[in-house]
Design a protein around this motif. Structure first.
Motif, mmCIF file in Angstrom:
data_model
loop_
_atom_site.group_PDB
_atom_site.id
_atom_site.type_symbol
_atom_site.label_atom_id
_atom_site.label_comp_id
_atom_site.label_asym_id
_atom_site.label_seq_id
_atom_site.Cartn_x
_atom_site.Cartn_y
_atom_site.Cartn_z
ATOM 1 N N MET A 86 0.844 -1.188 0.000
ATOM 2 C CA MET A 86 0.000 0.000 0.000
ATOM 3 C C MET A 86 0.882 1.242 0.000
ATOM 4 S SD MET A 86 -2.816 1.206 2.839
ATOM 5 C CE MET A 86 -1.588 1.673 4.064
ATOM 6 N N PRO A 87 0.744 2.112 -1.003
ATOM 7 C CA PRO A 87 1.535 3.344 -1.015
ATOM 8 C C PRO A 87 1.228 4.203 0.203
ATOM 9 C CG PRO A 87 0.513 2.943 -3.160
ATOM 10 C CD PRO A 87 -0.090 1.966 -2.201
ATOM 11 N N LEU A 88 2.250 4.854 0.730
ATOM 12 C CA LEU A 88 2.108 5.729 1.883
ATOM 13 C C LEU A 88 2.365 7.174 1.477
ATOM 14 C CD1 LEU A 88 4.164 3.749 4.550
ATOM 15 C CD2 LEU A 88 1.682 3.745 4.277
ATOM 16 N N GLY A 107 6.400 3.571 -5.069
ATOM 17 C CA GLY A 107 5.018 3.990 -5.189
ATOM 18 C C GLY A 107 4.542 4.946 -4.118
ATOM 19 N N HIS A 108 5.433 5.341 -3.184
ATOM 20 C CA HIS A 108 5.031 6.240 -2.113
ATOM 21 C C HIS A 108 4.994 7.687 -2.604
ATOM 22 C CE1 HIS A 108 5.378 2.870 0.577
ATOM 23 N NE2 HIS A 108 6.663 2.729 0.337
ATOM 24 N N VAL A 109 4.214 8.517 -1.922
ATOM 25 C CA VAL A 109 4.170 9.957 -2.171
ATOM 26 C C VAL A 109 5.012 10.616 -1.086
ATOM 27 C CG1 VAL A 109 2.707 11.997 -2.341
ATOM 28 C CG2 VAL A 109 1.873 9.797 -3.174
ATOM 29 N N ASP A 150 -2.228 -5.465 -7.674
ATOM 30 C CA ASP A 150 -1.071 -6.080 -7.012
ATOM 31 C C ASP A 150 0.053 -5.054 -6.942
ATOM 32 O OD1 ASP A 150 1.035 -7.554 -6.092
ATOM 33 O OD2 ASP A 150 0.797 -9.207 -7.502
ATOM 34 N N PRO A 151 0.188 -4.321 -5.823
ATOM 35 C CA PRO A 151 1.228 -3.292 -5.721
ATOM 36 C C PRO A 151 2.638 -3.846 -5.860
ATOM 37 C CG PRO A 151 -0.421 -3.006 -4.012
ATOM 38 C CD PRO A 151 -0.681 -4.343 -4.639
ATOM 39 N N SER A 152 2.864 -5.069 -5.408
ATOM 40 C CA SER A 152 4.213 -5.624 -5.473
ATOM 41 C C SER A 152 4.682 -5.822 -6.918
ATOM 42 C CB SER A 152 4.275 -6.957 -4.729
ATOM 43 O OG SER A 152 3.467 -7.937 -5.375
ATOM 44 N N LEU A 158 1.335 -0.978 -14.629
ATOM 45 C CA LEU A 158 1.064 0.383 -14.167
ATOM 46 C C LEU A 158 2.358 1.123 -13.844
ATOM 47 C CD1 LEU A 158 -1.788 -0.484 -11.639
ATOM 48 C CD2 LEU A 158 -2.089 0.397 -13.963
ATOM 49 N N SER A 159 2.357 2.419 -14.116
ATOM 50 C CA SER A 159 3.448 3.270 -13.651
ATOM 51 C C SER A 159 3.261 3.529 -12.157
ATOM 52 C CB SER A 159 3.436 4.600 -14.410
ATOM 53 O OG SER A 159 2.285 5.354 -14.051
ATOM 54 N N ALA A 160 4.270 4.130 -11.522
ATOM 55 C CA ALA A 160 4.181 4.406 -10.086
ATOM 56 C C ALA A 160 2.990 5.317 -9.774
ATOM 57 C CB ALA A 160 5.480 5.040 -9.597
ATOM 58 N N LYS A 161 2.786 6.347 -10.583
ATOM 59 C CA LYS A 161 1.680 7.268 -10.323
ATOM 60 C C LYS A 161 0.332 6.608 -10.607
ATOM 61 C CE LYS A 161 2.011 10.676 -8.904
ATOM 62 N NZ LYS A 161 1.940 11.065 -7.470
ATOM 63 N N GLU A 162 0.241 5.779 -11.636
ATOM 64 C CA GLU A 162 -0.999 5.047 -11.911
ATOM 65 C C GLU A 162 -1.332 4.107 -10.762
ATOM 66 O OE1 GLU A 162 -0.575 4.979 -16.802
ATOM 67 O OE2 GLU A 162 0.180 3.321 -15.585
ATOM 68 N N LEU A 163 -0.304 3.465 -10.191
ATOM 69 C CA LEU A 163 -0.512 2.579 -9.050
ATOM 70 C C LEU A 163 -1.042 3.368 -7.856
ATOM 71 C CD1 LEU A 163 -0.208 -0.139 -7.578
ATOM 72 C CD2 LEU A 163 2.179 0.476 -7.125
#
Length: 240
Positions: free
Chosen positions: A1-3, A26-28, A139-141, A158-163
């Motif tokens: 899960m992105p944080l 994938g985090h912000v 599937d984030p992984s 997916l790209s990082a931002k799409e994820l």
């Protein structure tokens, strides 16, 4: 899960490296270089941080004093303290001040990411890596969306931002999400507040789904924002 992560680090080269590594996961990430600015961000309403990476020796308000102030005010955001002070007494002082974990410099990026994952698992909002809403499985992984279409499973890289965007939509499935809410949660604080970055990213995601023969589950709610609708069957290229 992105944080959504706040990085508090005054060494420019290290901060740049940390932001790059975390965003690749994938985090912000928002970055500030002093403790007082960090206190303003962590205690404010503009962004809801799920993790803070804090250097002990930042100016104006040290990392340890920032931890003490946060805990005294009742804020529970997990804090990973970063420091070159690695003596036992230093570790005890940092943990007693309210830090959730302690990482001595220099450190390997792999260890930092492992500590982030460990703190993430303690977070009340932690979810298992696979996120399922209707026929949509994220599937984030693997940075991959799988959609169970009438013709069979369709996998979409997916790209990082799409994820990040799809994770947030799927975690709030059915809710109407305004553009400003999405921008504040998924883009850094330096993003132009009148930018059309959200609409542009939604449009790109819809186009990618259309290229895979799929309708978009992200529907536009006029004058209000967007909503993830797992039962959507309309055009993937509807207006943003």
């Amino acid at each position: 899960m992105p944080l959504r992560i706040l990085l508090v680090e005054d060494e420019p080269d290290l901060a740049e490296s940390l932001v790059a590594v975390l965003e690749q996961q994938g985090h912000v990430v928002d970055h500030c270089s002093d403790g007082l600015s960090a206190w303003t961000l962590l205690s404010g309403d503009l962004a809801r941080y799920e993790l803070a990476l804090v250097d002990w020796m930042v100016p104006q308000l040290s990392g340890v004093e920032l931890c003490r102030r946060l805990r005294a005010a009742g804020f529970t955001v997990p804090v990973l303290l970063l420091t070159a002070r690695d003596g036992t007494a230093d570790r005890v002082e940092g943990l007693d001040a309210g830090a959730d974990d302690y990482l001595s410099k220099p450190f390997a990026m792999e260890e930092l990411l492992a500590r982030v994952r460990a703190l993430q698992r303690r977070h009340p909002g932690y979810r298992e890596p696979q996120l399922q809403v209707g026929s949509y499985s994220l599937d984030p992984s693997r940075s991959e969306l799988t959609v169970q279409a009438p013709t069979g499973a369709v996998r979409v890289p997916l790209s990082a931002k799409e994820l990040q965007l799809l994770t947030y939509f799927m975690e709030h499935s059915g809710d109407i999400l305004s553009g400003s809410r999405l921008r504040n949660q998924l883009w850094d604080l330096h993003q132009d507040p009148v930018s059309n970055v959200v609409a542009a990213q939604v449009r790109l995601l819809r186009r990618k789904l259309a290229d895979h023969g799929l309708p978009s589950p992200i529907t536009t709610v006029p004058s209000r924002g967007y909503r993830f609708d797992a039962d959507a069957t309309g055009s993937a290229l509807q207006p943003s």
